[in-house]
Design a protein around this motif. Structure first.
Motif, PDB file in Angstrom:
ATOM      1  N   ALA A 161      -8.808   2.052   5.219  1.00  0.00           N
ATOM      2  CA  ALA A 161      -8.105   2.867   4.209  1.00  0.00           C
ATOM      3  C   ALA A 161      -6.915   2.101   3.631  1.00  0.00           C
ATOM      4  N   TYR A 162      -6.232   1.351   4.487  1.00  0.00           N
ATOM      5  CA  TYR A 162      -5.078   0.541   4.054  1.00  0.00           C
ATOM      6  C   TYR A 162      -5.540  -0.540   3.075  1.00  0.00           C
ATOM      7  N   ARG A 163      -6.670  -1.187   3.412  1.00  0.00           N
ATOM      8  CA  ARG A 163      -7.224  -2.242   2.559  1.00  0.00           C
ATOM      9  C   ARG A 163      -7.640  -1.656   1.197  1.00  0.00           C
ATOM     10  N   GLN A 164      -8.265  -0.489   1.236  1.00  0.00           N
ATOM     11  CA  GLN A 164      -8.703   0.153  -0.018  1.00  0.00           C
ATOM     12  C   GLN A 164      -7.518   0.495  -0.916  1.00  0.00           C
ATOM     13  N   LEU A 165      -6.444   0.978  -0.297  1.00  0.00           N
ATOM     14  CA  LEU A 165      -5.251   1.324  -1.076  1.00  0.00           C
ATOM     15  C   LEU A 165      -4.664   0.067  -1.710  1.00  0.00           C
ATOM     16  N   GLN A 166      -4.548  -0.996  -0.934  1.00  0.00           N
ATOM     17  CA  GLN A 166      -3.999  -2.240  -1.476  1.00  0.00           C
ATOM     18  C   GLN A 166      -4.892  -2.775  -2.594  1.00  0.00           C
ATOM     19  N   ASN A 167      -6.194  -2.642  -2.398  1.00  0.00           N
ATOM     20  CA  ASN A 167      -7.157  -3.091  -3.394  1.00  0.00           C
ATOM     21  C   ASN A 167      -6.981  -2.333  -4.716  1.00  0.00           C
ATOM     22  N   SER A 168      -6.846  -1.003  -4.623  1.00  0.00           N
ATOM     23  CA  SER A 168      -6.713  -0.239  -5.868  1.00  0.00           C
ATOM     24  C   SER A 168      -5.388  -0.556  -6.564  1.00  0.00           C
ATOM     25  N   LEU A 169      -4.353  -0.872  -5.791  1.00  0.00           N
ATOM     26  CA  LEU A 169      -3.074  -1.235  -6.423  1.00  0.00           C
ATOM     27  C   LEU A 169      -3.180  -2.601  -7.099  1.00  0.00           C
ATOM     28  N   GLU A 170      -3.862  -3.526  -6.424  1.00  0.00           N
ATOM     29  CA  GLU A 170      -4.031  -4.873  -7.004  1.00  0.00           C
ATOM     30  C   GLU A 170      -4.786  -4.801  -8.332  1.00  0.00           C
ATOM     31  N   HIS A 171      -5.742  -3.853  -8.406  1.00  0.00           N
ATOM     32  CA  HIS A 171      -6.542  -3.734  -9.630  1.00  0.00           C
ATOM     33  C   HIS A 171      -5.975  -2.688 -10.597  1.00  0.00           C
ATOM     34  N   HIS A 172      -4.748  -2.289 -10.321  1.00  0.00           N
ATOM     35  CA  HIS A 172      -4.031  -1.337 -11.182  1.00  0.00           C
ATOM     36  C   HIS A 172      -4.782  -0.018 -11.357  1.00  0.00           C
ATOM     37  N   HIS A 173      -5.561   0.368 -10.344  1.00  0.00           N
ATOM     38  CA  HIS A 173      -6.182   1.686 -10.372  1.00  0.00           C
ATOM     39  C   HIS A 173      -5.170   2.701  -9.856  1.00  0.00           C
ATOM     40  N   ARG A 174      -5.373   3.923 -10.253  1.00  0.00           N
ATOM     41  CA  ARG A 174      -4.467   4.977  -9.797  1.00  0.00           C
ATOM     42  C   ARG A 174      -4.702   5.193  -8.292  1.00  0.00           C
ATOM     43  N   PRO A 175      -3.679   4.985  -7.449  1.00  0.00           N
ATOM     44  CA  PRO A 175      -3.903   5.147  -6.006  1.00  0.00           C
ATOM     45  C   PRO A 175      -4.117   6.611  -5.643  1.00  0.00           C
ATOM     46  N   CYS A 176      -4.968   6.855  -4.621  1.00  0.00           N
ATOM     47  CA  CYS A 176      -5.260   8.240  -4.258  1.00  0.00           C
ATOM     48  C   CYS A 176      -4.130   8.861  -3.443  1.00  0.00           C
ATOM     49  N   ILE A 177      -3.291   8.015  -2.822  1.00  0.00           N
ATOM     50  CA  ILE A 177      -2.116   8.552  -2.116  1.00  0.00           C
ATOM     51  C   ILE A 177      -0.880   7.761  -2.550  1.00  0.00           C
ATOM     52  N   ASN A 178       0.269   8.220  -2.127  1.00  0.00           N
ATOM     53  CA  ASN A 178       1.537   7.591  -2.486  1.00  0.00           C
ATOM     54  C   ASN A 178       1.486   6.070  -2.223  1.00  0.00           C
ATOM     55  N   PRO A 179       1.677   5.256  -3.264  1.00  0.00           N
ATOM     56  CA  PRO A 179       1.555   3.800  -3.093  1.00  0.00           C
ATOM     57  C   PRO A 179       2.546   3.212  -2.090  1.00  0.00           C
ATOM     58  N   TYR A 180       3.571   3.960  -1.757  1.00  0.00           N
ATOM     59  CA  TYR A 180       4.528   3.469  -0.745  1.00  0.00           C
ATOM     60  C   TYR A 180       3.815   3.171   0.582  1.00  0.00           C
ATOM     61  N   ALA A 181       2.670   3.843   0.782  1.00  0.00           N
ATOM     62  CA  ALA A 181       1.895   3.628   2.007  1.00  0.00           C
ATOM     63  C   ALA A 181       1.407   2.190   2.123  1.00  0.00           C
ATOM     64  N   ALA A 182       1.332   1.479   0.998  1.00  0.00           N
ATOM     65  CA  ALA A 182       0.825   0.099   1.033  1.00  0.00           C
ATOM     66  C   ALA A 182       1.893  -0.896   1.476  1.00  0.00           C
ATOM     67  N   THR A 183       3.120  -0.407   1.757  1.00  0.00           N
ATOM     68  CA  THR A 183       4.215  -1.306   2.156  1.00  0.00           C
ATOM     69  C   THR A 183       3.857  -2.091   3.416  1.00  0.00           C
ATOM     70  N   ASN A 184       3.418  -1.398   4.442  1.00  0.00           N
ATOM     71  CA  ASN A 184       2.986  -2.026   5.701  1.00  0.00           C
ATOM     72  C   ASN A 184       2.269  -0.943   6.537  1.00  0.00           C
ATOM     73  N   PRO A 185       1.588  -1.326   7.624  1.00  0.00           N
ATOM     74  CA  PRO A 185       0.833  -0.326   8.401  1.00  0.00           C
ATOM     75  C   PRO A 185       1.697   0.813   8.950  1.00  0.00           C
ATOM     76  N   ALA A 186       2.957   0.528   9.281  1.00  0.00           N
ATOM     77  CA  ALA A 186       3.828   1.594   9.806  1.00  0.00           C
ATOM     78  C   ALA A 186       4.095   2.644   8.733  1.00  0.00           C
ATOM     79  N   GLU A 187       4.368   2.175   7.497  1.00  0.00           N
ATOM     80  CA  GLU A 187       4.603   3.131   6.412  1.00  0.00           C
ATOM     81  C   GLU A 187       3.311   3.856   6.033  1.00  0.00           C
ATOM     82  N   PHE A 188       2.193   3.159   6.160  1.00  0.00           N
ATOM     83  CA  PHE A 188       0.903   3.807   5.882  1.00  0.00           C
ATOM     84  C   PHE A 188       0.712   4.993   6.826  1.00  0.00           C
TER      85      PHE A 188
END
Ligand SMILES: [Zn+2]
Length: 264
Positions: A190-217
């Motif tokens: 799920a973490y990889r998918q979120l980072q992937n959608s941010l890299e491709h400028h897709h609208r993230p399904c959850i708060n992008p702050y979660a992509a900061t690191n696994p603890a924030e995720f």
């Protein structure tokens, strides 16, 4: 020892119980309590009573912490440990409330040993074996559920659970019977998918702050688990399943149940 501990808890619950009116006033309309049964609510009130007895609240920058502020924080923090127990919040004592977002300016070392300077505004912070710091402004805005998936109290106190086995890394100590491999698989995918959608400028399904690191995720998905479980279940079903096993609660089920009850 166990007998002594039980007697002490009983004493605190009787002598320091949160007054009924105060409890009702502080917790009514808090959306994350939606669907809780009367028994669960009563247990939540007991946990919040123990929390208020054991933890020390203070206000910063002129904030005067009132009894209903204390109950509002304690009750939402204890939702995380509703089926786990008060010992999950052992090892620290302080809760500090700021009027709004607070600025931090400091040097921090990353996992590679490189020191970075950070200077930013935070709505909350959780220190290992130290205080939990919260912005009252954010707490008030999130209380009524106008920002699904956002809840600074759940976020910061879930860091406390994560830190029970050392540094926050996105994996709290799992219960016996839970599979570390399944947990890691669900969260890393799920973490990889979120980072992937941010890299491709897709609208993230959850708060992008979660992509900061696994603890924030972990902290962010815990916010969703209780405050917007339908979004988490829909977008990260395996993560939802692991959190259901960890928290031993099913917010999606109880919210659906409540909605059906209301319609009848
Ligand atoms: Zn955080």
């Amino acid at each position: 020892m166990k007998l002594f501990k039980r007697a002490r808890i009983r004493y605190i619950l009787i002598r320091h119980a949160i007054p009924h009116d105060l409890w009702e006033e502080a917790t009514e309309q808090v959306t994350v309590f939606g669907g809780l049964s009367a028994v669960e609510k009563a247990h939540l009130r007991e946990l919040a009573t123990l929390f208020l007895y054991e933890k020390h609240f203070s206000g910063a920058q002129g904030v005067e912490v009132t009894p209903d502020m204390r109950v509002l924080v304690a009750s939402q923090a204890c939702l995380l440990i509703l089926t786990l127990g008060m010992e999950y919040f052992d090892g620290w004592r302080e809760v500090v409330i700021y009027p709004g977002a607070f600025r931090v300016s400091r040097d921090q070392m990353d996992e590679q040993g490189i020191v970075h300077h950070e200077d930013r505004a935070l709505s909350g912070e959780s220190w290992s074996r130290g205080p939990v710091i919260l912005s009252w402004d954010d707490i008030q805005q999130e209380r009524l559920g106008n920002h699904p998936g956002r809840n600074v109290i759940l976020h910061e106190f879930s860091h406390k659970l994560d830190m029970l086995n050392g540094k926050a890394n996105g994996m709290p100590p799992l219960h016996s019977g839970m599979d570390r491999h399944q947990w890691t698989l669900a969260f890393s995918e799920a973490y990889r998918q979120l980072q992937n959608s941010l890299e491709h400028h897709h609208r993230p399904c959850i708060n992008p702050y979660a992509a900061t690191n696994p603890a924030e995720f972990f902290a962010v998905v815990c916010e969703y688990f209780f405050s917007a479980p339908e979004i988490l279940e829909q977008n990260c079903p395996d993560v939802y399943r692991q959190l259901r096993l960890y928290y031993r609660q099913d917010p999606l089920f109880r919210l659906k149940d409540r909605m059906i009850d209301t319609k009848l």
